[in-house]
Design a protein around this motif. Structure first.
Motif, PDB file in Angstrom:
ATOM      1  N   ASP A   1      17.111  60.513  -7.300  1.00  0.00           N
ATOM      2  CA  ASP A   1      16.242  60.254  -6.152  1.00  0.00           C
ATOM      3  C   ASP A   1      15.646  58.865  -6.131  1.00  0.00           C
ATOM      4  O   ASP A   1      14.515  58.656  -5.701  1.00  0.00           O
ATOM      5  N   GLU A   2      16.383  57.921  -6.643  1.00  0.00           N
ATOM      6  CA  GLU A   2      15.968  56.540  -6.479  1.00  0.00           C
ATOM      7  C   GLU A   2      16.847  55.909  -5.419  1.00  0.00           C
ATOM      8  O   GLU A   2      17.877  56.457  -5.048  1.00  0.00           O
ATOM      9  N   VAL A   3      16.439  54.748  -4.956  1.00  0.00           N
ATOM     10  CA  VAL A   3      17.231  54.056  -3.942  1.00  0.00           C
ATOM     11  C   VAL A   3      18.009  52.933  -4.612  1.00  0.00           C
ATOM     12  O   VAL A   3      17.434  52.118  -5.323  1.00  0.00           O
ATOM     13  N   SER A   4      19.299  52.934  -4.424  1.00  0.00           N
ATOM     14  CA  SER A   4      20.121  51.862  -4.986  1.00  0.00           C
ATOM     15  C   SER A   4      20.580  50.948  -3.867  1.00  0.00           C
ATOM     16  O   SER A   4      21.073  51.398  -2.838  1.00  0.00           O
TER      17      SER A   4
ATOM     18  N   ASP B   1       8.552  46.438 -10.145  1.00  0.00           N
ATOM     19  CA  ASP B   1       7.281  46.881  -9.582  1.00  0.00           C
ATOM     20  C   ASP B   1       6.083  46.107 -10.110  1.00  0.00           C
ATOM     21  O   ASP B   1       4.957  46.424  -9.766  1.00  0.00           O
ATOM     22  N   ALA B   2       6.333  45.102 -10.949  1.00  0.00           N
ATOM     23  CA  ALA B   2       5.209  44.387 -11.554  1.00  0.00           C
ATOM     24  C   ALA B   2       4.542  43.489 -10.528  1.00  0.00           C
ATOM     25  O   ALA B   2       5.158  43.026  -9.581  1.00  0.00           O
ATOM     26  N   ALA B   3       3.229  43.278 -10.737  1.00  0.00           N
ATOM     27  CA  ALA B   3       2.481  42.461  -9.785  1.00  0.00           C
ATOM     28  C   ALA B   3       2.376  41.025 -10.250  1.00  0.00           C
ATOM     29  O   ALA B   3       2.135  40.132  -9.452  1.00  0.00           O
ATOM     30  N   HIS B   4       2.526  40.815 -11.534  1.00  0.00           N
ATOM     31  CA  HIS B   4       2.354  39.461 -12.053  1.00  0.00           C
ATOM     32  C   HIS B   4       3.586  39.034 -12.824  1.00  0.00           C
ATOM     33  O   HIS B   4       4.005  39.734 -13.748  1.00  0.00           O
ATOM     34  N   TYR B   5       4.145  37.924 -12.429  1.00  0.00           N
ATOM     35  CA  TYR B   5       5.203  37.317 -13.220  1.00  0.00           C
ATOM     36  C   TYR B   5       4.611  36.073 -13.875  1.00  0.00           C
ATOM     37  O   TYR B   5       4.240  35.130 -13.202  1.00  0.00           O
ATOM     38  N   VAL B   6       4.485  36.153 -15.193  1.00  0.00           N
ATOM     39  CA  VAL B   6       3.905  35.026 -15.919  1.00  0.00           C
ATOM     40  C   VAL B   6       5.041  34.130 -16.376  1.00  0.00           C
ATOM     41  O   VAL B   6       6.010  34.610 -16.966  1.00  0.00           O
ATOM     42  N   TYR B   7       4.942  32.861 -16.090  1.00  0.00           N
ATOM     43  CA  TYR B   7       5.973  31.938 -16.536  1.00  0.00           C
ATOM     44  C   TYR B   7       5.336  30.889 -17.434  1.00  0.00           C
ATOM     45  O   TYR B   7       4.402  30.195 -17.041  1.00  0.00           O
ATOM     46  N   CYS B   8       5.821  30.820 -18.682  1.00  0.00           N
ATOM     47  CA  CYS B   8       5.219  29.920 -19.671  1.00  0.00           C
ATOM     48  C   CYS B   8       5.941  28.579 -19.683  1.00  0.00           C
ATOM     49  O   CYS B   8       7.166  28.527 -19.834  1.00  0.00           O
ATOM     50  N   ILE B   9       5.191  27.510 -19.550  1.00  0.00           N
ATOM     51  CA  ILE B   9       5.749  26.163 -19.705  1.00  0.00           C
ATOM     52  C   ILE B   9       4.950  25.469 -20.803  1.00  0.00           C
ATOM     53  O   ILE B   9       3.735  25.339 -20.686  1.00  0.00           O
TER      54      ILE B   9
ATOM     55  N   TYR C   1      15.464  43.718  -5.402  1.00  0.00           N
ATOM     56  CA  TYR C   1      15.825  45.025  -4.866  1.00  0.00           C
ATOM     57  C   TYR C   1      14.627  45.953  -4.731  1.00  0.00           C
ATOM     58  O   TYR C   1      14.781  47.157  -4.710  1.00  0.00           O
ATOM     59  N   SER C   2      13.419  45.404  -4.718  1.00  0.00           N
ATOM     60  CA  SER C   2      12.254  46.256  -4.497  1.00  0.00           C
ATOM     61  C   SER C   2      11.452  45.684  -3.338  1.00  0.00           C
ATOM     62  O   SER C   2      11.713  44.579  -2.876  1.00  0.00           O
ATOM     63  N   ASP C   3      10.456  46.446  -2.889  1.00  0.00           N
ATOM     64  CA  ASP C   3       9.668  45.948  -1.767  1.00  0.00           C
ATOM     65  C   ASP C   3       8.417  45.229  -2.237  1.00  0.00           C
ATOM     66  O   ASP C   3       7.553  44.887  -1.456  1.00  0.00           O
ATOM     67  N   LYS C   4       8.287  44.985  -3.526  1.00  0.00           N
ATOM     68  CA  LYS C   4       7.130  44.273  -4.067  1.00  0.00           C
ATOM     69  C   LYS C   4       7.427  42.778  -4.174  1.00  0.00           C
ATOM     70  O   LYS C   4       8.554  42.385  -4.463  1.00  0.00           O
TER      71      LYS C   4
ATOM     72  N   PHE D   1       7.492  33.911  -3.988  1.00  0.00           N
ATOM     73  CA  PHE D   1       6.467  34.764  -4.591  1.00  0.00           C
ATOM     74  C   PHE D   1       5.306  34.892  -3.605  1.00  0.00           C
ATOM     75  O   PHE D   1       5.202  34.123  -2.651  1.00  0.00           O
ATOM     76  N   SER D   2       4.440  35.856  -3.877  1.00  0.00           N
ATOM     77  CA  SER D   2       3.353  36.046  -2.928  1.00  0.00           C
ATOM     78  C   SER D   2       2.186  35.114  -3.215  1.00  0.00           C
ATOM     79  O   SER D   2       1.163  35.183  -2.548  1.00  0.00           O
TER      80      SER D   2
END
Lengths: 394, 339
Positions: free
Chosen positions: A84-87, B214-222, B255-258, B310-311
């Motif tokens: 039931d996930e979307v691919s 689904d993560a809200a924060h992408y941390v990128y280290c420089i 592939y996600s809506d976030k 990114f947002s």
């Protein structure tokens, strides 16, 4: 047309690996989050054959499935998995390779870059894509980016990193795995007029194949198919190699090219856009004053401003006139293989001078991008009369 | 339907009628070799301890399901009682109380040697072992079997000295409770480490970094030494590297809506004055995010080009070596990431 973007029937999927064309309804889906339980050696062999790489060691096979009729997802670009996930990840039903995300959603074009063994083919690809990736936004208000991560990694590791980071000549990286790029004019909903020129496609998927003689011998079916399905060609010839002697045996590439194209297209010339790029033009015909003037950088700069139709056509005609008398066998071969109306000669100075220690001095060259842009304009992706020019600065 | 999000695989797990529970370790119905094969199918090789058994509504051992204080409890046919919920997909324990992963998950990316693991360990060590002084929130680390109080400090110190493990294959999860006197769990913050091998292609990202979508924060280290030399030498190669990395990060949520926030952390900041190049200028800009941002744009045009994907983009500075003296900097970074 662009209004139909993301509609289900407007475009068909073209698999970049097996060249099959099929409707969006026939695509397989991949369970994005799950793999098969076992590692299959046959799968490794299969990937090695199709992708020409051994970087997939120990990879488990993806789980493929067909979209069910009642999975509750209305469009054909996504499907519900058993858990039931979307691919959203689709695969080719014929060769099971993962398709680019935009496949079937936009118009697909493919370009075959081919050339003799030391004609700087990889340099051509590296310089063109490196610069277009950066300057397409400022030049045309469009993005030109890798369409998948595999392309991004492959381009970085095999082309961009050796040339621009290490100053090395990219190794001949002919591969049956194409470079997949997407072209996207952001925020344009309908086919728009761009400085008075109608552009048919505001977004497109572009497959770029780097094919050499060795690849044709190892994987003839794939290489010949890539050539047969190509929408355009960039044929790179080593002019310094061709010019000293007019004996076809001296440049075996010419015979090979003729043989390959004859097998695929028969005796008639291929009526597809072909950029015939002659590199190392500054090393030949040095006794010809007009030729030398044409090759000079300042002359190229002036021509650049009027890219591509008028100035490049006249430049191409001049070059053609020289080739007709100086290297008639090459000229006759090219004119027999590529229709005159759809092909254009691009003469370019030596792109790089390899040194003894493996590094290279890279010349400032401008025409390489122009040839690729000209191909894109023939696909109606870019407008015909573009005044933008790019420079390579190292 | 009540759901929780698994911090290991990122999937939503049903904790209602179809909940799955972990049985006590002595309850071993499945033979060891089957466990081993299961573990190997999940990419875990050479395990010494077997996974404990799980039980759900469709299991043969299922007896009854009830609820105690709102928490689901399972009773087996043999009378064993368990309330430990596990994810039906990966069989890891469900630590989160909610399905909300969007605010409290950070995935740390960066080039090799940029200080990803050090950042995670120092953040965790600072907020868990020593406790931040300025607030009354009590925090404790969740996966204590890996990083208990003693080992965590040691690991953090090792990491600063450069002898840390290459990457953390387990996410670090931190519980925050509302008051020091209360043990009511409020929030579960999760930090994920990554390595370059996870980003081979789109499909590898999907299977290796399933939690990232689904993560809200992408941390990128420089690292600051890389940044300080970038403008002066105009290195195009580093710009390409960063472009490729940021592009790979965008593929993780493609592939996600976030759309996550990009948190760029300039690591090893204590070296700014010593590392030459424009290090001193960067050090002087430390209090002005805008100045740092402009510097970053000029150093790496790739950042400016990838920012719209990114947002939002925020800039932080971080120094693991200075964290021992200055707790407030670490606390500030933690708060900026999660609150």
């Amino acid at each position: 047309m662009n209004n139909n973007r993301y509609s289900e029937d407007a475009y068909e999927i073209v698999c970049p690996y097996c060249f099959k064309r099929y409707s969006n309804y026939n695509a397989l889906f991949v369970d994005y989050r799950n793999t098969a339980e076992e590692v299959y050696p046959e799968y490794e062999e299969y990937l090695k054959y199709f992708l020409g790489t051994e970087a997939y060691g120990g990879r488990k096979m993806p789980l493929y499935f067909r979209k069910r009729a009642n999975d509750g997802i209305p469009n054909v670009f996504a499907a519900g998995t058993e858990t039931d996930e979307v691919s959203y990840v689709r695969a080719c039903p014929h060769c099971c390779n993962i398709l680019p995300a935009l496949a079937g959603k936009v118009k697909t074009f493919s370009v075959v870059v081919t050339g003799s063994d030391d004609a700087e083919r990889s340099f051509y690809i590296a310089s063109v894509l490196h610069r277009l990736n950066r300057d397409m936004m400022s030049g045309f208000g469009a993005s030109f980016m890798p369409a998948d991560l595999k392309t991004a990694n492959m381009f970085f590791e095999q082309y961009e990193e050796p040339l621009y980071a290490s100053g090395l000549v990219p190794e001949a990286a002919a591969s049956i795995s194409p470079l997949v790029y997407e072209f996207n004019r952001i925020g344009a909903a309908a086919p728009e007029e761009w400085k008075g020129n109608v552009v048919t496609y505001n977004s497109a998927l572009l497959y770029i194949y780097n094919i050499d003689r060795d690849l044709c011998e190892r994987y003839p079916m794939i290489a010949y198919n890539a050539i047969a399905q190509a929408n355009g060609f960039a044929v790179i010839s080593d002019l310094a190699e061709a010019a000293p002697s007019d004996d076809p045996a001296y440049d075996p590439w010419l015979g090979y090219l003729t043989d390959t194209f004859r097998r695929i297209f028969g005796s008639s010339p291929a009526e597809r856009p072909a950029a015939l790029i002659m590199t190392k033009a500054d090393k030949v015909f040095t006794d010809d004053r007009k030729w030398t003037a044409m090759i000079k950088t300042d002359a190229a700069d002036k021509a650049e401003k009027l890219f591509p139709t008028s100035a490049y056509r006249s430049r191409s005609d001049k070059a053609e006139a020289v080739f007709r008398t100086r290297i008639p066998s090459h000229y006759s071969a090219y004119s027999a293989l590529f229709a005159k109306e759809s092909s254009m000669y691009f003469t370019e100075r030596t792109l790089f001078e390899p040194k003894d220690d493996g590094t290279a001095v890279i010349n400032d060259c401008k025409v390489t991008e122009a040839s690729f842009e000209w191909l894109l304009s023939r696909f109606s992706v870019l407008p015909e009369s573009v005044t933008k020019s790019f420079t390579i600065t190292m | 339907m009540a759901e929780r999000r698994c911090i290991f695989c990122g999937r939503l797990a049903d904790i209602g009628m179809n909940a799955l529970f972990r049985l006590p370790p002595d309850h071993r119905r499945v033979p060891d070799d089957i466990y081993r094969r299961y573990a190997e199918s999940r990419g875990i090789y050479g395990i010494s301890t077997m996974m404990p058994d799980v039980c759900g509504r469709s299991s043969p051992d299922f007896g009854a399901m009830s609820s105690e204080d709102g928490k689901p409890v399972l009773i087996t046919k043999t009378g064993r009682i368990t309330d430990i919920l596990v994810c039906p997909s990966c069989h890891n324990e469900l630590y989160r109380d909610t399905d909300d992963a969007s605010v409290h998950t950070a995935v740390v990316f960066g080039t090799a040697g940029s200080g990803k693991t050090t950042l995670i360990l120092t953040l965790t060590e600072s907020c868990v072992t020593r406790q931040f002084s300025s607030d009354n929130h009590y925090r404790y680390i969740l996966n204590e079997e890996i990083y208990d109080g003693h080992d965590l400090t040691e690991a953090a110190h090792k990491s600063v000295a450069g002898t840390a493990p290459a990457d953390l294959r387990e996410p670090v999860a931190i519980y925050r409770v509302s008051e020091a006197s209360s043990d009511e769990k409020v929030v579960c913050d999760v930090l994920h480490d990554t390595s370059a091998g996870d980003r081979e292609d789109d499909y590898a990202v999907g299977t290796a970094l399933p939690f990232a979508s689904d993560a809200a924060h992408y941390v990128y280290c420089i690292p600051v030494d890389m940044l300080s030399k970038a403008v002066i030498f105009g290195s195009e190669s580093e710009d390409m590297l960063i472009r490729r990395d940021l592009y790979a990060m965008t593929r993780a949520f493609a592939y996600s809506d976030k759309t996550p926030v990009l948190d760029i952390v300039i690591t090893k900041f204590d070296l700014a004055e010593k590392c030459g190049g424009a290090g001193e200028d960067i050090y002087n800009m430390r209090d002005s995010e805008n100045a740092l941002k402009n510097y970053l744009y000029s150093a790496y045009p790739a950042v400016r080009e990838m920012e719209p994907f990114f947002s939002g983009m925020r800039l932080h500075t971080f120094s693991a070596a200075a964290a021992a003296e200055d707790e407030t900097a670490v606390e500030k970074l933690y708060d900026a990431l999660f609150e």
